[in-house]
Design a protein around this motif. Structure first.
Motif, short mmCIF file in Angstrom:
data_model
loop_
_atom_site.label_atom_id
_atom_site.label_comp_id
_atom_site.label_asym_id
_atom_site.label_seq_id
_atom_site.Cartn_x
_atom_site.Cartn_y
_atom_site.Cartn_z
N GLN A 57 -0.90 -15.43 4.39
CA GLN A 57 -1.11 -16.66 3.78
C GLN A 57 -2.22 -16.10 3.06
N ASN A 58 -3.42 -15.87 3.05
CA ASN A 58 -4.31 -14.94 2.54
C ASN A 58 -3.63 -14.93 0.72
N ASN A 59 -3.18 -13.82 0.80
CA ASN A 59 -2.48 -12.84 -0.21
C ASN A 59 -1.09 -12.80 0.00
N PRO A 60 -0.24 -13.42 -0.86
CA PRO A 60 1.23 -13.24 -0.87
C PRO A 60 2.30 -12.59 -0.90
N LYS A 61 1.29 -11.61 -1.85
CA LYS A 61 1.89 -10.38 -2.93
C LYS A 61 1.88 -8.94 -0.87
N CYS A 62 3.06 -8.47 -1.56
CA CYS A 62 2.78 -7.80 -0.53
C CYS A 62 4.76 -6.48 -1.19
N GLY A 63 4.36 -5.56 -0.10
CA GLY A 63 5.31 -4.09 -1.04
C GLY A 63 6.06 -4.79 0.81
N PHE A 64 7.46 -3.73 1.21
CA PHE A 64 8.51 -3.89 1.98
C PHE A 64 8.89 -2.57 1.71
N GLU A 65 9.05 -1.73 3.19
CA GLU A 65 10.32 -1.33 3.08
C GLU A 65 11.23 -1.18 4.54
N ILE A 66 12.80 -0.60 3.85
CA ILE A 66 13.70 -0.52 4.71
C ILE A 66 14.42 0.92 4.65
N GLY A 78 10.15 -2.62 -2.03
CA GLY A 78 10.35 -2.89 -3.10
C GLY A 78 8.58 -4.23 -2.70
N THR A 79 8.51 -5.06 -4.52
CA THR A 79 7.88 -6.03 -3.86
C THR A 79 7.84 -7.04 -4.15
N GLY A 80 7.09 -8.10 -3.67
CA GLY A 80 7.40 -9.11 -3.39
C GLY A 80 6.31 -10.67 -2.93
N THR A 81 6.66 -11.64 -2.96
CA THR A 81 5.76 -12.66 -2.28
C THR A 81 6.81 -13.61 -1.17
N ALA A 82 5.60 -13.05 0.22
CA ALA A 82 5.76 -14.16 0.75
C ALA A 82 5.51 -15.31 1.44
N ALA A 121 8.55 -18.20 10.55
CA ALA A 121 9.24 -17.81 9.75
C ALA A 121 8.34 -16.66 8.66
N ILE A 122 8.75 -15.59 8.39
CA ILE A 122 7.92 -15.13 7.03
C ILE A 122 9.66 -15.39 6.49
N GLU A 123 9.36 -16.05 5.00
CA GLU A 123 9.70 -15.41 4.16
C GLU A 123 9.74 -14.59 2.75
N ILE A 124 10.18 -13.83 2.60
CA ILE A 124 9.77 -12.33 1.18
C ILE A 124 10.97 -12.62 0.12
N THR A 125 10.15 -13.13 -1.11
CA THR A 125 11.31 -13.16 -2.72
C THR A 125 10.80 -11.96 -3.02
N PRO A 126 12.13 -11.26 -2.80
CA PRO A 126 11.83 -9.63 -3.68
C PRO A 126 11.55 -10.04 -5.26
N SER A 127 11.22 -9.13 -5.81
CA SER A 127 10.55 -9.57 -7.51
C SER A 127 11.11 -8.05 -8.20
#
Length: 141
Positions: A57-66, A78-82, A121-127
């Protein structure tokens, strides 16, 4: 990339997504959560009280790996916004339990069901998304 998606080679595997985020003191951190891709977005569920909620909530920018942990290596990063969605936690948790646990009754499934009312729920929209699959180069490993 208009509608980046998780590669078919990894989307149905029962492995978690690793989410990278920045804590309020500026240090990076990573958390692993169950996930499902729905309409091009990555969804996770966690307890409302989990620190990851306030961090995103403080910083919605995130990275992810599966990614797989054993050869042949394949995955998506990738990267995205949570976005935190308070009202969908129980619904997303049910989807995740079906994916990761199936119909099997266990101590874990009962624990999760008993605590599902306090899930968000956490929703990540990939950029940006990069899919990789080293199966061909590692076929003899």
């Amino acid at each position: 990339m208009n509608n980046p998606t998780i590669g078919n080679n990894i989307s149905n595997k029962k492995i978690p997504v690793r989410i990278a985020f920045i804590k309020p003191d500026g240090t990076p951190n990573i958390i692993s959560l169950w996930y499902e891709q729905i309409d091009g977005k990555i969804f996770c569920a966690t307890q409302k009280s989990a620190k990851i909620v306030s961090y995103l909530q403080n910083n919605p920018k995130c990275g992810f790996e599966i990614a797989t942990d054993t050869p042949p290596y394949m995955g998506t990063r990738g990267t995205g916004t949570a976005k935190i969605i308070n009202d969908d936690g129980e619904k997303i948790l049910t989807i995740l339990m079906n994916k990761y646990l199936g119909d099997k009754k266990s101590i874990l499934s009962e624990f999760l069901k008993n605590n599902s009312k306090s899930e968000i729920a956490i929703e990540i929209t990939p950029s940006k998304i990069f899919n990789y699959d080293y199966s061909q180069r590692m076929k003899d490993v």
